[in-house]
Scaffold this motif. Structure first.
Motif, PDB file in Angstrom:
ATOM      1  N   ASP A   1      10.680 -36.771 -10.325  1.00 45.24           N
ATOM      2  CA  ASP A   1       9.798 -37.827 -10.343  1.00 45.24           C
ATOM      3  C   ASP A   1       8.585 -37.845 -10.887  1.00 45.24           C
TER       4      ASP A   1
ATOM      5  N   GLN B   1       8.417 -37.156 -14.662  1.00 45.29           N
ATOM      6  CA  GLN B   1       8.769 -38.324 -15.421  1.00 45.29           C
ATOM      7  C   GLN B   1       7.267 -39.050 -15.500  1.00 45.29           C
TER       8      GLN B   1
ATOM      9  N   ARG C   1      14.597 -41.871 -16.933  1.00 45.72           N
ATOM     10  CA  ARG C   1      14.414 -43.047 -16.515  1.00 45.72           C
ATOM     11  C   ARG C   1      14.172 -43.932 -17.794  1.00 45.72           C
TER      12      ARG C   1
END
Length: 271
Positions: free
Chosen positions: A63, A66, A138
């Motif tokens: 995450d 990202q 994502r």
């Protein structure tokens, strides 16, 4: 806002590489510094707490990566680029029995759908395949859905008209639950997949590669590596499209291309 120093950023880059294998060292430092500082502020962390967080590995470090990468685009962004693609590239490629295009750094799929519309209006879509890749799973998940806010579609429609589109952009999507959903027939010839320009290799041969507004985030050494990958991914006489602020200069491949459009940085591989 939490403000990192450059020496702290270098230590963070090293730690992320050790934990995940992902290497930010080729990315421009000012952009990384802003994004890392914004991440700390958004998640109310200091640097030691961030280290503890990403050392969990897995989703935590994924995450973080990202949010550190850039994932913004528009449909028909830079309308003059699409006018040039139609007049200077597609008229050349129309003689090919099969056409493969690569959109490198595709974000949420805006350019991939734009190119699909362009190919459809040129009568080339049915024999074309568009590979759209990004580092972020994502944004790729979002791209595969082909769903955009109606607010964004107003801007996209303006771009489409400026790009001399032949119809109305609304012909290519329907509205559902206050969202714009791209036509399923456009999505069938687009393959969205993960690809890291800084670490992955050649995966096909293409007649056109669009890598726009991506190089600006790499340093010179990293750009040269990416240019080598793009060069090796292009078939002879294939076209390379860069962003307006990007250039082949200092890539080491200047002599391998001829300039098609110097203002828009569109090139054709000649050797």
């Amino acid at each position: 806002m939490v403000l990192l120093e450059y020496k702290e950023l270098e230590l963070l880059i090293t730690r992320v590489r050790e934990i995940s294998g992902f290497d930010f060292s080729g990315y421009a430092r000012p952009s990384l510094l802003r994004r890392a500082s914004r991440y700390l502020t958004k998640h109310t962390m200091n640097l030691p707490e961030l280290y503890i967080h990403i050392e969990q590995g897995g989703k935590a470090v994924y995450d973080f990566i990202q949010e550190m990468t850039v994932n913004y685009s528009e449909m028909f962004r830079d309308p003059d680029f699409f006018i040039s693609v139609r007049s200077e590239i597609l008229t050349y490629l129309e003689s090919y029995p099969a056409i493969r295009l690569w959109i490198a750094g595709c974000a949420s799929g805006e350019e991939a759908f734009s190119m699909a519309i362009l190919l459809k209006e040129a009568g080339l879509f049915d024999r074309s395949l568009i590979y759209a890749t990004d580092l972020s799973e994502r944004v790729l998940s979002s791209a595969r859905e082909g769903v955009f806010s109606l607010g964004h579609m107003r801007t996209f429609s303006e771009n489409y008209m400026l790009a001399e589109g032949k119809n109305s952009l609304s012909d290519y999507y329907h509205v559902a639950y206050s969202k714009a959903v791209m036509d399923h027939n456009l999505r069938k010839n687009i393959v969205f997949s993960l690809h890291d320009l800084t670490g992955d290799g050649v995966f096909n041969e293409f007649q056109m590669v669009s890598c726009r507004n991506v190089m600006i985030y790499f340093n010179l050494e990293q750009r040269r590596k990416v240019f080598k990958l793009l060069y090796e991914s292009l078939g002879m006489f294939g076209f390379l499209c860069l962003g307006k602020r990007e250039t082949l200069r200092y890539s080491g491949f200047e002599e391998n291309f001829r300039i098609i459009n110097g203002h828009l940085n569109i090139y054709q591989k000649i050797k």
